[in-house]
Motif scaffolding. Sequence first.
Motif, mmCIF file in Angstrom:
data_model
loop_
_atom_site.group_PDB
_atom_site.id
_atom_site.type_symbol
_atom_site.label_atom_id
_atom_site.label_comp_id
_atom_site.label_asym_id
_atom_site.label_seq_id
_atom_site.Cartn_x
_atom_site.Cartn_y
_atom_site.Cartn_z
ATOM 1 N N SER A 50 0.812 -1.208 0.000
ATOM 2 C CA SER A 50 0.000 0.000 0.000
ATOM 3 C C SER A 50 0.848 1.260 0.000
ATOM 4 O O SER A 50 0.342 2.359 0.122
ATOM 5 N N THR A 51 2.174 1.099 -0.102
ATOM 6 C CA THR A 51 3.050 2.246 -0.304
ATOM 7 C C THR A 51 3.983 1.928 -1.456
ATOM 8 O O THR A 51 4.445 0.794 -1.612
ATOM 9 N N ARG A 94 4.586 7.089 -2.253
ATOM 10 C CA ARG A 94 3.226 7.395 -2.682
ATOM 11 C C ARG A 94 2.306 6.373 -2.025
ATOM 12 O O ARG A 94 2.453 5.174 -2.228
ATOM 13 N N ILE A 95 1.409 6.850 -1.207
ATOM 14 C CA ILE A 95 0.546 5.951 -0.446
ATOM 15 C C ILE A 95 -0.599 5.488 -1.344
ATOM 16 O O ILE A 95 -1.413 6.296 -1.794
ATOM 17 N N ASP A 96 -0.660 4.210 -1.595
ATOM 18 C CA ASP A 96 -1.621 3.635 -2.530
ATOM 19 C C ASP A 96 -2.915 3.286 -1.796
ATOM 20 O O ASP A 96 -3.015 2.231 -1.161
ATOM 21 N N LEU A 119 -4.217 4.620 6.745
ATOM 22 C CA LEU A 119 -3.122 4.944 5.836
ATOM 23 C C LEU A 119 -1.911 5.474 6.598
ATOM 24 O O LEU A 119 -0.759 5.143 6.269
ATOM 25 N N LYS A 122 -0.080 2.656 8.029
ATOM 26 C CA LYS A 122 0.669 1.917 7.008
ATOM 27 C C LYS A 122 2.076 2.489 6.855
ATOM 28 O O LYS A 122 3.038 1.761 6.604
ATOM 29 N N VAL A 123 2.192 3.802 6.991
ATOM 30 C CA VAL A 123 3.480 4.469 6.826
ATOM 31 C C VAL A 123 4.282 4.496 8.121
ATOM 32 O O VAL A 123 5.485 4.207 8.142
ATOM 33 N N VAL A 126 4.431 13.538 6.607
ATOM 34 C CA VAL A 126 3.491 12.634 5.943
ATOM 35 C C VAL A 126 2.238 13.435 5.617
ATOM 36 O O VAL A 126 1.646 14.066 6.498
ATOM 37 N N ALA A 166 5.929 10.845 2.759
ATOM 38 C CA ALA A 166 4.921 10.039 2.080
ATOM 39 C C ALA A 166 3.716 10.925 1.807
ATOM 40 O O ALA A 166 3.443 11.862 2.553
ATOM 41 N N THR A 198 -0.439 10.947 -0.229
ATOM 42 C CA THR A 198 -1.499 10.275 -0.976
ATOM 43 C C THR A 198 -1.767 11.028 -2.277
ATOM 44 O O THR A 198 -1.814 12.255 -2.284
#
Length: 297
Positions: A3-4, A12-14, A155, A158-159, A234, A267, A269
């Motif tokens: 997801s990153t 880039r946060i997917d 999200l 996730k990072v 972020v 990071a 989005t």
Amino acid sequence: MSSTVATEQGLRIDGKAAAAELLEQVKEDVQAVVKHGVLPTLAVILVGDDPASDVYVRNKVRAAENVGIRSLEYRLPASTSEAELLQRVKDLNADASVHGILVQMPVPKHISEAAVIQAIDPRKDVDGFHKENVGALSQGQDTLVPCTPAGCMLLLRKVLGQDGLRGLHAVVVGRSNIVGKPMAALLLQADCSVTVLHSRSKDASALCRQADIVIAAVGRPAIIGADWIKPGAVVIDVGINRISTLEGKTRLVGDVDYDAVAPIARAITPVPGGVGPMTIAGLMANTVKAARMQAGM
């Protein structure tokens, strides 16, 4: 599925990948609840024929079907009175087989959005907008949380990791009831120091530059440029704005100037493909959570 995505501009946060992961978890949760004799059920009400709302409803119903949630659609004409809509909500409140109720906004102008939101049983309020859920969130209680802020938190983790938000300074740009305020409450629960910026804030860019985490949710295209962002921050861009291009077409952009900010952020989005997919996935998760709560699980 990661997801990153690492690029020359950082991560880039997917959101699509993160939403897919969450939906797979929801699918497993649905199966577990069904084994206890409960079929999570979401009722969606659409009043009128707004094209964008129609797309949102279809996407929500499709997502529900894909994870095994039973969906009920109620499409009412734009002429539906407020009393008629509130009666429909009341009937769904009383139906024990329905665990989540969502009235797609906006509703026609002759209907009070606030009255509709407060008419929904807070236990079935999968949008998390009822004042009881809002109050519970502000007190740090386990409750149904608005889907977009909940997706932003997922999200961020996730990072930064599950406990990686602790002690960081988070700036929320925007104070809406839908995103800004609940976002601030969730960040406080994660032990962040939180600043909320809005249209009356003085030296907003300077305040934002102090942030380790920036949540942009104001609905103004590319208002946040590189001079708002501390290197290594972020950045979560909640904004979805449609703008015209030089070719006479339109495209979606966020509240953050992505090309300017991405090179200095740790990071970020993208828009589209960032926060947006998380909202529907969060709605599915809330529906299963509501079913569990109502079944006493």
